[in-house]
Motif scaffolding. Structure first.
Motif, short mmCIF file in Angstrom:
data_model
loop_
_atom_site.label_atom_id
_atom_site.label_comp_id
_atom_site.label_asym_id
_atom_site.label_seq_id
_atom_site.Cartn_x
_atom_site.Cartn_y
_atom_site.Cartn_z
N THR A 183 68.76 118.40 51.82
CA THR A 183 70.01 118.74 52.68
C THR A 183 69.80 119.87 53.39
N THR A 184 68.94 120.72 53.18
CA THR A 184 68.66 121.93 54.00
C THR A 184 67.28 122.77 53.57
N GLY A 185 67.01 123.63 54.34
CA GLY A 185 65.60 124.24 54.22
C GLY A 185 64.29 123.71 54.84
N LEU A 186 63.25 124.08 54.07
CA LEU A 186 61.92 123.81 54.57
C LEU A 186 61.42 122.46 53.81
N PRO A 187 60.61 121.58 54.29
CA PRO A 187 60.22 120.62 53.68
C PRO A 187 59.56 121.03 52.27
N LYS A 188 59.87 120.15 51.28
CA LYS A 188 59.62 120.30 49.80
C LYS A 188 59.05 119.14 49.30
N GLY A 189 58.04 119.06 48.40
CA GLY A 189 57.50 117.79 47.61
C GLY A 189 58.41 117.21 46.90
N VAL A 190 58.56 115.81 46.99
CA VAL A 190 59.69 115.35 46.27
C VAL A 190 58.92 114.39 45.26
N MET A 191 58.90 114.64 44.03
CA MET A 191 58.28 113.97 43.00
C MET A 191 58.92 112.82 42.39
N LEU A 192 58.41 111.70 42.67
CA LEU A 192 58.99 110.39 42.28
C LEU A 192 57.96 109.73 41.52
N LEU A 432 61.96 125.00 62.34
CA LEU A 432 61.88 125.56 63.68
C LEU A 432 62.25 126.80 63.97
N GLU A 433 63.24 127.30 63.24
CA GLU A 433 63.78 128.65 63.39
C GLU A 433 62.59 129.72 62.96
N ALA A 434 61.89 129.23 61.77
CA ALA A 434 61.05 130.19 61.13
C ALA A 434 59.93 130.18 62.30
N LEU A 435 59.54 129.26 62.87
CA LEU A 435 58.36 129.26 64.03
C LEU A 435 58.88 130.00 65.29
N ILE A 436 60.13 129.64 65.84
CA ILE A 436 60.37 130.43 67.08
C ILE A 436 60.59 131.92 66.99
N ALA A 437 61.13 132.30 65.49
CA ALA A 437 61.36 133.69 65.51
C ALA A 437 60.26 134.51 65.65
N THR A 438 58.79 134.05 65.36
CA THR A 438 57.62 134.64 65.64
C THR A 438 57.24 134.85 67.00
N HIS A 439 58.01 134.28 67.96
CA HIS A 439 57.77 134.48 69.40
C HIS A 439 58.11 136.23 69.65
N ALA A 440 57.03 136.89 70.21
CA ALA A 440 57.24 138.31 70.61
C ALA A 440 58.59 138.74 70.90
N ASP A 444 66.65 136.45 67.30
CA ASP A 444 67.17 135.80 66.56
C ASP A 444 67.27 134.22 67.27
N VAL A 445 67.53 133.24 66.03
CA VAL A 445 67.48 131.96 66.73
C VAL A 445 68.17 131.08 65.75
N ALA A 446 68.56 130.12 66.24
CA ALA A 446 69.23 129.02 65.45
C ALA A 446 69.09 127.60 66.22
#
Length: 521
Positions: A183-192, A432-440, A444-446
């Motif tokens: 529902t939120t956050g970065l991709p996580k491994g789903v154990m099925l 995407l926010e974590a990536l864009i935030a690395t731009h010099a 801040d970004v959302a």
């Protein structure tokens, strides 16, 4: 107001305690010479006996190479008959398959390989360049190709003696590890587990009620839980013939429906929109279609009705999440109800709760909760995220706002989760926010999703540039600069389509981005 737990209106089903491959190939002996899976573009494929034999021979070869129970193997490929072979061969060995999007950039693939601890990577030849780049610095010992290649061993070269299914505990052994943002956050491994997958296939097939001699077109990707289970899994388990496509193309879709007399077609809303509008439809005979099933994102009732009249068959919906293997709600048979995702599947319970966790009743809107045998084991190496998603009583919190009517039909009306749905694919704003935030030049970004008729939603970035003290360095940053900065790092469906420069990002006292204000503003 009485509390309400919504039980499935469908009859309970028996769920065998077996490994996934045994269940999927349960009719192989009786259907030995029937086409199981065919590559649409080339016409090549396997009968049920050829598929069974190739799976177990590849399992034997992988085991001889040292693959053991619990090992993780990455699978990077578009749809093809050999996707099913590689997937199930790893399962027969007692391994775990982590399915990877072939549209991913090398960085995204590498992250998944590292997080999952994959010891091998099986790649389609068309993905080879990015697979080689992504494998660097991971635990993957070898890159194996689906088809013959001069520099790498292929599936053909690894075929060995057939082996039987390695003994596993179906309820505890994670057989697949797709990645989801929940529902939120970065991709996580789903154990099925094997049991999760088998349970959901039984639930799906009991509700859909296929007839004999059905055939289906599989364009939805097998790496995604929808394609993996509702197509590759359920169709083979019912003894149907699957015709695969490596990517969606409208004209090829219509041609293959006509050529193979396809009866079942699985889609996402953008494909349904395309069927409603394409001028190509009149050029092909699609009268064999008995039903179109739409999932992965809500489909509006009006669009469904228009497309249904044009194509000449019912269009029904289902609902699910990767974390639920994936289906929790499904339209039984051909009983379409406009805008609804169907009823709770067999052996499953649903609840609707308000913001305080109180149960709501019929036709009341709140967050949808689900409990059943298809609910995941948890997120890989992430107990905190698991606890946020599955509460102590075993209820999975979907993050979607829904209502359930007096007949048990569920409709999604809104959502509390942050995910952007682009053509049925998940896009995590946090990534995407974590990536864009690395731009010099970015302070801040959302990122939010904005409505789009064709795609469903498009990622839009709100960017705060660094202050005037760095004016010479940052004042000339444009929206195109931000888009180009993102482009090489993520898959095409995650690309930023709009950029707005703002003075600040609205946040709560705890620092959480208030995306609703950005959407409403």
């Amino acid at each position: 107001m009485a509390s309400k737990v919504f039980k499935s209106p469908l009859p309970a089903v028996d769920i065998p305690d077996v490994a996934i491959t045994e269940f999927v190939l349960q009719h192989a002996a009786n259907l030995a010479d029937k086409d199981a899976i065919i590559d649409g573009p080339s016409g090549k494929g396997y009968t049920y006996e050829q598929l069974r034999s190739r799976i177990h021979r590849l399992a034997g070869g992988l085991q001889a190479e040292g693959l053991k129970s619990g090992d993780v193997v990455g699978l990077l490929a578009p749809n093809s008959p050999d996707y099913a072979v590689a997937f199930h061969a790893v399962a027969v060995c007692g391994g775990t398959v982590t399915t990877i999007n072939p549209a991913y950039a090398a960085e995204e693939i590498q992250q998944q390989l590292k997080d999952s601890g994959a010891c091998l990577l099986i790649s389609d030849n068309v993905c080879l360049d990015v697979a080689i780049e992504a494998s660097v610095g991971t635990a993957s010992k070898e890159l194996i190709t689906l088809h013959p290649h001069e520099a790498h061993r292929s599936l053909d070269e690894l075929l060995g003696d057939e082996i039987e299914q390695v003994t596993v505990n179906p309820r505890e052994h994670a057989v697949v590890l797709p990645y989801s943002s929940g529902t939120t956050g970065l991709p996580k491994g789903v154990m099925l587990s094997h049991h999760n997958l088998v349970a959901n296939l039984v639930q799906i097939n009991a509700a859909l009620g296929y007839e004999q001699n059905e055939s289906a077109l599989a364009v939805l990707p097998f790496f995604h839980i929808y394609g993996m289970q509702v197509l590759m899994g359920s169709l083979l388990a019912e003894g149907m013939t699957i015709v695969t496509m490596p990517r969606f193309d409208m004209e090829q879709t219509l041609k293959l429906i006509q050529e193979h007399r396809i009866t079942q077609y699985f889609a996402v809303p953008p494909i349904v929109l395309g069927l409603a509008k394409t001028p190509l439809l009149e050029q092909y005979d699609v009268s064999s279609l008995r039903k179109i099933f739409s999932g992965a994102a809500p489909l509006g009732g009006e669009l469904a009705e228009v497309a249904s009249r044009r194509v000449g068959c019912p269009i029904v919906q289902g609902y699910g999440m990767t974390e639920m293997s994936p289906v929790s709600h499904i339209t039984p048979g051909y009983n379409s109800r406009a805008g609804s995702s169907g009823v709770t599947v067999a052996n499953t319970l649903s609840r609707i709760i308000d913001a305080d966790g109180n149960d709501l009743g019929v036709d009341e809107e709140g967050e949808l909760l689900v409990k059943g045998p298809q609910v995941m084991l948890g997120y890989l190496n992430n107990e905190a995220a698991t606890r946020e998603t599955i509460d102590e009583d075993g209820w999975l919190h979907t993050g979607d706002v829904a209502r359930i009517d007096s007949d048990g039909y569920m409709s999604i009306v809104d959502r509390v989760k942050e995910l952007i749905k682009y053509k049925g694919f998940q896009v995590a704003p946090a990534e995407l926010e974590a990536l864009i935030a690395t731009h010099a030049s970015v302070l801040d970004v959302a990122v939010i999703g904005v409505p789009d008729e064709e795609a469903g939603e498009l990622p839009k970035a709100f960017v705060v540039l660094r202050p005037d003290t760095d004016k010479e360095k940052h004042s000339d940053v444009s929206a195109e600069d931000i888009r180009l900065f993102v482009k090489p790092h993520v898959a095409g469906y995650k690309q930023i389509h709009e950029v707005a420069f703002v003075d600040s990002i609205p946040k709560s006292a705890s620092g959480k981005i208030l995306r609703r204000l950005l959407r409403d503003g």
